[in-house]
Design an enzyme around this catalytic site. Structure first.
Site, PDB file in Angstrom:
ATOM      1  N   GLU A   1      32.415  34.289  74.829  1.00 41.90           N
ATOM      2  CA  GLU A   1      31.816  36.005  73.374  1.00 41.90           C
ATOM      3  C   GLU A   1      32.263  35.431  72.049  1.00 41.90           C
ATOM      4  O   GLU A   1      33.171  34.359  71.786  1.00 41.90           O
ATOM      5  CB  GLU A   1      32.327  36.587  73.833  1.00 41.90           C
ATOM      6  CG  GLU A   1      32.748  38.325  73.609  1.00 41.90           C
ATOM      7  CD  GLU A   1      33.810  39.115  73.564  1.00 41.90           C
ATOM      8  OE1 GLU A   1      33.180  40.454  73.361  1.00 41.90           O
ATOM      9  OE2 GLU A   1      34.823  39.033  74.208  1.00 41.90           O
TER      10      GLU A   1
ATOM     11  N   LYS B   1      25.950  43.969  73.085  1.00 40.12           N
ATOM     12  CA  LYS B   1      26.831  44.819  73.913  1.00 40.12           C
ATOM     13  C   LYS B   1      27.939  46.004  73.852  1.00 40.12           C
ATOM     14  O   LYS B   1      27.523  46.630  72.517  1.00 40.12           O
ATOM     15  CB  LYS B   1      29.119  43.807  73.105  1.00 40.12           C
ATOM     16  CG  LYS B   1      30.358  44.305  74.086  1.00 40.12           C
ATOM     17  CD  LYS B   1      31.479  43.416  73.656  1.00 40.12           C
ATOM     18  CE  LYS B   1      32.327  44.055  74.352  1.00 40.12           C
ATOM     19  NZ  LYS B   1      33.564  42.746  73.603  1.00 40.12           N
TER      20      LYS B   1
ATOM     21  N   CYS C   1      32.414  40.896  78.289  1.00 38.18           N
ATOM     22  CA  CYS C   1      33.477  41.353  77.973  1.00 38.18           C
ATOM     23  C   CYS C   1      33.559  42.047  78.300  1.00 38.18           C
ATOM     24  O   CYS C   1      33.949  42.732  79.916  1.00 38.18           O
ATOM     25  CB  CYS C   1      34.516  40.614  77.403  1.00 38.18           C
ATOM     26  SG  CYS C   1      35.714  40.353  76.487  1.00 38.18           S
TER      27      CYS C   1
END
Length: 261
Positions: A43, A112, A146
């Site tokens: 990431e 995200k 994540c």
């Protein structure tokens, strides 16, 4: 059918996009030499969590990253799950994944969805609201980033399309690495899919990262643990295992979504 994946676990240079691009190019070349079908990055690899410097550092429209992946994918004939990078669009910044096939075509984009307050993402980044379901190396797949890992309902929402591999690029700090392993194993078991998760190593001004990038089978068994090294780690995924798991326990058939509110 088997797919060979390369986990590109490396020490991201803080606020140094050019240096990180060079490292990504090196690791892609190394993955190709090992005959990888897919190489996966962590990431925010272009900037690290230099969130207060994104106006100067973020990739405008993601174009530089897309051009880099186009060149690398075609040169080395490898698929790329591009971890994620900081992208600037107008007055907004995104934590974005690009997925590129071996001819350089972008087959997936993902911003995200769940922003991590503990690392101040909500102060600097705009959350996404779209799924990322794609085919890579001939395999139906999905990707997350994540903190999305902590939201099984989101992973299931995307996995229900029939994803055989779930990708999770991350910058997951060392103090919570055991939770990382447990939750990744859980996402593999509950979605009857392989999980490929790539974390970073090294330090930024506020955090220590200790890697442990993983490949996990649909029964929750860890096939590969990259440990704490800054290096490429290879794993082979045998997709024929999926039917052996899904056949006896058809969880996607047995779901009762009308009750899940």
């Amino acid at each position: 059918m088997k797919v060979k994946v390369a986990l590109a676990q490396f020490n991201i240079s803080f606020a140094a996009p050019q240096k990180n691009r060079e490292r990504v190019a090196e690791l892609t070349a190394a993955a190709a030499k090992k005959a990888a079908d897919v190489v996966v990055f962590p990431e925010m690899w272009n900037t690290g969590y230099a969130l207060d410097q994104l106006n100067e550092l973020a990739d405008e429209q993601g174009q530089e990253t897309e051009q880099l992946f186009y060149k690398l994918a075609r040169q080395y004939q490898v698929g790329i799950v591009g971890g994620s990078v900081a992208v600037k669009e107008g007055d907004h910044f995104f934590n974005r994944t690009l997925v590129v096939d071996p001819v350089g075509q972008v087959v997936g984009r993902y911003d995200k969805v769940h922003l991590f307050h503990l690392m101040n993402e909500h102060k600097y980044l705009t959350a996404g609201d779209q799924e990322n379901y794609f085919r890579l190396a001939g395999v139906p797949s999905a990707s997350f980033i994540c903190y999305d890992l902590r939201f099984p309902e989101w992973v299931r929402t995307v996995a229900r399309h029939g994803a055989d591999i779930l990708y999770f690029p991350a910058e997951w700090p060392a103090q919570r690495i055991e939770q990382w392993k447990i939750m990744l194993q859980s996402r593999a078991v509950e979605n009857q899919a392989f999980v490929v998760a790539v974390n970073r190593v090294g330090d930024d001004p506020d955090n220590h990262f200790n890697g442990h990038s993983l490949v996990i089978d649909p029964l929750g068994k860890i096939i590969v643990d990259a440990g704490e090294k800054d290096d490429l780690t290879m794993a082979e995924i045998d997709l024929d295992q999926l039917q052996k798991v899904r056949g006896p326990i058809p969880v996607f058939v047995d779901r009762r979504p009308e009750l899940y509110k």
